[in-house]
Design an enzyme around this catalytic site. Sequence first.
Site, mmCIF file in Angstrom:
data_model
loop_
_atom_site.group_PDB
_atom_site.id
_atom_site.type_symbol
_atom_site.label_atom_id
_atom_site.label_comp_id
_atom_site.label_asym_id
_atom_site.label_seq_id
_atom_site.Cartn_x
_atom_site.Cartn_y
_atom_site.Cartn_z
ATOM 1 N N GLY A 65 -1.254 -3.795 4.861
ATOM 2 C CA GLY A 65 -0.925 -5.082 4.259
ATOM 3 C C GLY A 65 -1.955 -6.156 4.609
ATOM 4 O O GLY A 65 -3.096 -5.873 4.986
ATOM 5 N N SER A 91 8.080 -7.232 -2.749
ATOM 6 C CA SER A 91 6.748 -7.042 -3.332
ATOM 7 C C SER A 91 6.700 -5.956 -4.393
ATOM 8 O O SER A 91 5.670 -5.713 -5.002
ATOM 9 C CB SER A 91 5.748 -6.730 -2.223
ATOM 10 O OG SER A 91 6.098 -5.508 -1.605
ATOM 11 N N GLU A 115 -27.944 23.363 -8.727
ATOM 12 C CA GLU A 115 -29.152 24.064 -9.186
ATOM 13 C C GLU A 115 -28.900 25.567 -9.316
ATOM 14 O O GLU A 115 -29.420 26.222 -10.221
ATOM 15 C CB GLU A 115 -30.312 23.878 -8.187
ATOM 16 C CG GLU A 115 -30.650 22.440 -7.827
ATOM 17 C CD GLU A 115 -29.870 21.932 -6.625
ATOM 18 O OE1 GLU A 115 -28.649 22.152 -6.580
ATOM 19 O OE2 GLU A 115 -30.464 21.315 -5.729
ATOM 20 N N ARG A 130 -7.191 6.627 -4.873
ATOM 21 C CA ARG A 130 -6.755 7.441 -3.721
ATOM 22 C C ARG A 130 -7.427 8.807 -3.783
ATOM 23 O O ARG A 130 -7.874 9.342 -2.778
ATOM 24 C CB ARG A 130 -5.236 7.632 -3.744
ATOM 25 C CG ARG A 130 -4.482 6.385 -3.340
ATOM 26 C CD ARG A 130 -3.001 6.674 -3.276
ATOM 27 N NE ARG A 130 -2.253 5.473 -2.935
ATOM 28 C CZ ARG A 130 -0.947 5.357 -3.043
ATOM 29 N NH1 ARG A 130 -0.222 6.363 -3.505
ATOM 30 N NH2 ARG A 130 -0.346 4.234 -2.698
HETATM 31 P P1 NDP Z 1 0.371 -4.683 7.816
HETATM 32 O O1 NDP Z 1 0.923 -3.596 6.997
HETATM 33 O O2 NDP Z 1 -0.989 -5.171 7.542
HETATM 34 O O3 NDP Z 1 0.478 -4.209 9.314
HETATM 35 C C1 NDP Z 1 0.016 -5.063 10.304
HETATM 36 C C2 NDP Z 1 0.262 -4.469 11.664
HETATM 37 O O4 NDP Z 1 -0.618 -3.370 11.876
HETATM 38 C C3 NDP Z 1 -0.032 -5.442 12.751
HETATM 39 O O5 NDP Z 1 1.024 -6.298 12.974
HETATM 40 C C4 NDP Z 1 -0.325 -4.512 13.897
HETATM 41 O O6 NDP Z 1 0.895 -4.177 14.509
HETATM 42 C C5 NDP Z 1 -0.886 -3.262 13.240
HETATM 43 N N1 NDP Z 1 -2.305 -3.202 13.508
HETATM 44 C C6 NDP Z 1 -2.899 -2.358 14.375
HETATM 45 N N2 NDP Z 1 -4.200 -2.580 14.446
HETATM 46 C C7 NDP Z 1 -4.470 -3.587 13.618
HETATM 47 C C8 NDP Z 1 -5.658 -4.265 13.281
HETATM 48 N N3 NDP Z 1 -6.848 -3.928 13.782
HETATM 49 N N4 NDP Z 1 -5.575 -5.279 12.393
HETATM 50 C C9 NDP Z 1 -4.405 -5.621 11.835
HETATM 51 N N5 NDP Z 1 -3.243 -5.011 12.118
HETATM 52 C C10 NDP Z 1 -3.277 -3.994 13.005
HETATM 53 O O7 NDP Z 1 1.401 -5.903 7.849
HETATM 54 P P2 NDP Z 1 1.678 -7.135 6.942
HETATM 55 O O8 NDP Z 1 2.926 -7.719 7.454
HETATM 56 O O9 NDP Z 1 0.486 -7.989 6.781
HETATM 57 O O10 NDP Z 1 1.932 -6.507 5.523
HETATM 58 C C11 NDP Z 1 3.117 -5.828 5.218
HETATM 59 C C12 NDP Z 1 3.610 -6.318 3.872
HETATM 60 O O11 NDP Z 1 2.560 -6.272 2.922
HETATM 61 C C13 NDP Z 1 4.708 -5.469 3.328
HETATM 62 O O12 NDP Z 1 5.759 -6.325 2.928
HETATM 63 C C14 NDP Z 1 4.130 -4.814 2.133
HETATM 64 O O13 NDP Z 1 5.092 -4.698 1.116
HETATM 65 C C15 NDP Z 1 3.045 -5.746 1.717
HETATM 66 N N6 NDP Z 1 1.978 -5.014 1.053
HETATM 67 C C16 NDP Z 1 1.540 -5.433 -0.161
HETATM 68 C C17 NDP Z 1 0.520 -4.782 -0.805
HETATM 69 C C18 NDP Z 1 -0.003 -5.291 -2.082
HETATM 70 O O14 NDP Z 1 -1.083 -4.856 -2.509
HETATM 71 N N7 NDP Z 1 0.674 -6.201 -2.767
HETATM 72 C C19 NDP Z 1 -0.107 -3.589 -0.229
HETATM 73 C C20 NDP Z 1 0.401 -3.238 1.045
HETATM 74 C C21 NDP Z 1 1.402 -3.936 1.646
HETATM 75 P P3 NDP Z 1 0.852 -3.667 16.023
HETATM 76 O O15 NDP Z 1 0.189 -4.770 16.798
HETATM 77 O O16 NDP Z 1 2.218 -3.382 16.402
HETATM 78 O O17 NDP Z 1 0.003 -2.471 15.963
HETATM 79 ZN ZN ZN Z 2 -28.899 23.099 -2.429
#
Ligand code: NDP
Ligand code: ZN
Length: 362
Positions: A293, A168, A52, A184
Amino acid sequence: MSDLQFMELALTLAKETVGQTSPNPVVGAVLVKNNQVIGLGAHLKAGEPHAEVHAIRMAGEKAKGATLYVTLEPCHHFGRTPPCCDLIIQSGIQKVYVATQDPNALVSGKGIEKMKQAGIDVEVGLLEEEARKLNQVFFHFIQTGLPYVTLKAAVSLDGKTATYTGESQWITSRASRQDVHHFRHTHDAILVGVNTVIKDDPRLTVRVSDEVKPAVRVILDTSLRTPLGAKIIQDHEAPTWIVVGSEVTSEWIRHFTDLGIKIIQMNSKHIPIQDMLSHLGELGITSLFVEGGAEVLGSFLKERHFQRVITYIAPKLIGGSGAPTSFAGDGIANIDEALSLEIEEVCQIGPDIRIVSIPKWG
Ligand code: NDP
Ligand code: ZN
């Protein structure tokens, strides 16, 4: 032009600033006299003048007797800038169309009331739905104190996110990956699980232009396994915050804080999504883009804390019963427990398809 078209113009001005005003809303304003635009403005950045103010300054003396179209209720309290209501009253504006009220229960309606008391004819609700949608992140944050959460997944036509060997990169096209940067840019923070950091070593930076404020990168990492050499730790291109469980020692944490990394330690052994979101909210994160992931996406699904899902589907078939899909976790036993979503938009990005969907509770 009609009242509707002037408000559309104000909404267009606001729309162009999505992603740059956080933690403030996006707002557009158009000032009209004798069916002529005499001033217009948008709020460009927190701390800078409100929409405004730009419009009224542009019009100068001509503002007297004019009509103002503004997408959000003008503020009536002193923030970082003086209240717009006072300026509107002082400038002699005769009529104000407000698309939607301020969502903050403490101030909602007060700006409108103040202008009415000063004798201005105020009408509320012109293109209200569009105005609320434009500021859905701001409204959600003000009303819940939690960031607005968008989940993102990129999958093949058969729903896979990787091959059975875990490869992937890349399932979706360059055009889709570029499109992700736009999302992002419009979120305050980007979140991934620690396994994604270990496997992919992503930078998670916003590569749309050098001008934009970098989104904070957040890692969920219960026992602080993130490698100290990871790009996200070493590159200093954007702030990196790691959320950890209660059992990580302060000695180990110091290795990260010494490198400028912020550690958010939960009170519990694990990381409940809701608690984590309220910490981020308290730290001023109004919107969060969750990129995976599968484990992390599975947790958001289980705890049902998200407002939008964006899925990129590439026309590729990967196959393999061991190849991962986009949401992991325990899953459900019965179909009627499945989460229902409403598709808001389907469009083609290069060779891929992008689907935006909203959970039914959203
Ligand atoms: P994530 O990247 O989802 O990580 C999971 C880890 O995060 C868990 O094992 C845990 O480890 C930690 N964590 C902490 N808090 C939480 C919570 N509240 N919930 C879940 N996890 C938590 O792992 P993934 O193995 O599922 O995925 C990785 C793969 O996914 C990679 O290969 C990547 O390339 C692929 N990917 C693909 C995408 C796509 O869009 N195609 C995008 C992103 C990834 P801890 O217990 O040690 O904390
Ligand atoms: Zn204002």
